[in-house]
Scaffold this motif. Sequence first.
Motif, mmCIF file in Angstrom:
data_model
loop_
_atom_site.group_PDB
_atom_site.id
_atom_site.type_symbol
_atom_site.label_atom_id
_atom_site.label_comp_id
_atom_site.label_asym_id
_atom_site.label_seq_id
_atom_site.Cartn_x
_atom_site.Cartn_y
_atom_site.Cartn_z
ATOM 1 N N VAL A 97 13.820 40.775 3.739
ATOM 2 C CA VAL A 97 13.716 39.835 4.857
ATOM 3 C C VAL A 97 14.901 38.869 4.812
ATOM 4 C CG1 VAL A 97 12.330 37.970 5.855
ATOM 5 C CG2 VAL A 97 11.201 39.999 4.925
ATOM 6 N N SER A 98 15.597 38.759 5.924
ATOM 7 C CA SER A 98 16.731 37.832 6.011
ATOM 8 C C SER A 98 16.183 36.436 6.243
ATOM 9 C CB SER A 98 17.639 38.233 7.174
ATOM 10 O OG SER A 98 18.067 39.559 6.983
ATOM 11 N N LEU A 99 16.047 35.690 5.170
ATOM 12 C CA LEU A 99 15.404 34.376 5.290
ATOM 13 C C LEU A 99 16.451 33.287 5.593
ATOM 14 C CD1 LEU A 99 12.633 32.995 5.050
ATOM 15 C CD2 LEU A 99 13.152 32.575 2.628
ATOM 16 N N SER B 17 25.694 40.161 16.617
ATOM 17 C CA SER B 17 24.913 39.497 17.669
ATOM 18 C C SER B 17 25.752 39.251 18.924
ATOM 19 C CB SER B 17 24.332 38.182 17.151
ATOM 20 O OG SER B 17 25.363 37.235 17.010
ATOM 21 N N LEU B 18 27.065 39.163 18.755
ATOM 22 C CA LEU B 18 27.935 38.925 19.916
ATOM 23 C C LEU B 18 27.961 40.119 20.864
ATOM 24 C CD1 LEU B 18 30.956 37.251 18.079
ATOM 25 C CD2 LEU B 18 29.132 36.122 19.376
ATOM 26 N N ASP C 227 19.983 36.699 17.848
ATOM 27 C CA ASP C 227 21.125 35.808 18.077
ATOM 28 C C ASP C 227 21.500 35.015 16.827
ATOM 29 O OD1 ASP C 227 18.836 34.362 17.958
ATOM 30 O OD2 ASP C 227 18.942 33.542 19.982
ATOM 31 N N CYS C 228 21.434 35.677 15.645
ATOM 32 C CA CYS C 228 21.827 35.001 14.401
ATOM 33 C C CYS C 228 23.277 34.562 14.583
ATOM 34 C CB CYS C 228 21.721 35.944 13.209
ATOM 35 S SG CYS C 228 20.093 36.706 13.065
ATOM 36 N N SER C 229 23.532 33.268 14.526
ATOM 37 C CA SER C 229 24.857 32.827 14.964
ATOM 38 C C SER C 229 25.953 33.051 13.921
ATOM 39 C CB SER C 229 24.830 31.373 15.440
ATOM 40 O OG SER C 229 23.977 30.624 14.652
ATOM 41 N N PRO D 111 18.302 31.302 16.313
ATOM 42 C CA PRO D 111 17.501 30.702 17.392
ATOM 43 C C PRO D 111 16.285 31.534 17.825
ATOM 44 C CG PRO D 111 19.836 30.488 17.857
ATOM 45 C CD PRO D 111 19.738 31.340 16.633
ATOM 46 N N PHE D 112 16.362 32.848 17.752
ATOM 47 C CA PHE D 112 15.219 33.677 18.178
ATOM 48 C C PHE D 112 13.969 33.343 17.366
ATOM 49 C CE2 PHE D 112 14.333 36.390 14.649
ATOM 50 C CZ PHE D 112 15.486 36.313 13.896
#
Length: 346
Positions: free
Chosen positions: A219-221, A124-125, A117-119, A234-235
């Motif tokens: 890695v998406s930091l 993610s939608l 759920d990366c906003s 949020p995850f």
Amino acid sequence: MQANRTDIRSLSIENLCSTLSKSNFPAYRSKQIKNWARKIDVKSFEQMSNLPKDLVSYLETNFSLNKSKIISHQKSSDNTVKYAIQLYDGLVIESVLIPSNDRLTACVSSQVGCSLDCSFCATSLLKRMRNLEYYEIFDQIMLLNKEANKIFDSSITNIVFMGMGEPLLNYKNVIESINQITSNIGIGISNRKITLSTSGISKMIKKMADDNVKFNLAVSLHSALEKTRNNIMPFSKSFPLKDLIESLDYWYKKTKRKITFEYLIWKEINDDFDHINALVKICKRIPSKVNLIEYNSTDNPKFESANAKWLNNYLNVLKDNKIPVSVRKSRGKDIDAACGQLANKH
Ligand code: SAH
């Protein structure tokens, strides 16, 4: 559509052998069938021209051959091409070919939609509809490679798992697809030219290290401060930074290969020195390089690219600390093909 029958490619060669022999077909046919099934232009059992008629009709009655197909494409002003690929059940994924001076990169999807759920990410939608089968990832790359040869007169030189989905939440199929694509039944590309990008599923990073994989890890930091990371991704509340760092330590000890941290800089989210210093601290602990990525706007009003001076601040502090850093320019923005924009809008 043959959605409710088992796809012939989901059977191992041994399994296929024993299944065939139960119906009195010789074992050597299984290898022929497997060879045919993976060919990009073979879409039905009927096309398997050296099989006897009774075997073809046996296969037609009992199995399916779920081939994916390109249903549309869009070309960007910077020559990036985005493809919509339809799967056997009608669902659609997107993949991108990105040409540059010395490379032709394929950006591939690992799931239909995404469960994370990366906003700041349009994918993610869509939520996660399902995982891709290994052969769907394989087909996707073979289809892109065929297009690459047609349009750019070159095969794919690099593959990045940065399309739709979280590859480490479809681990088995992603690994099998990489095994096949790197072999001579695929395009024989080297593992060193493949990068898997994860949002940071620590347990699976350790598993990859244990499995001795040879491809690169990104890695998406986006933030090295827990509070911010939990807010924008949020995850990650279930995947604490401490565990992520520990898994990356483990990865480096086992593989001796540097990690790439992908990092976006947003206004009033991570454009301050606390965030820069936290990033430096992690990079000093984990042998790594930082890839600062241009933000591609989505519909979420909370996210806006930071002022250019913050890109410079990040660059300067990282360089002062001798941390390798690069800036990734966005590609294919005008056709919604850039990172985080894949959302089946075609
Ligand atoms: N799930 C994986 C791979 C897919 S996303 C992952 O999270 O790494 C590929 C990259 O694009 C990630 O670094 C992701 O954070 C980034 N990204 C997502 N949305 C973006 C956006 N709107 N602009 C730029 N990059 C974005």
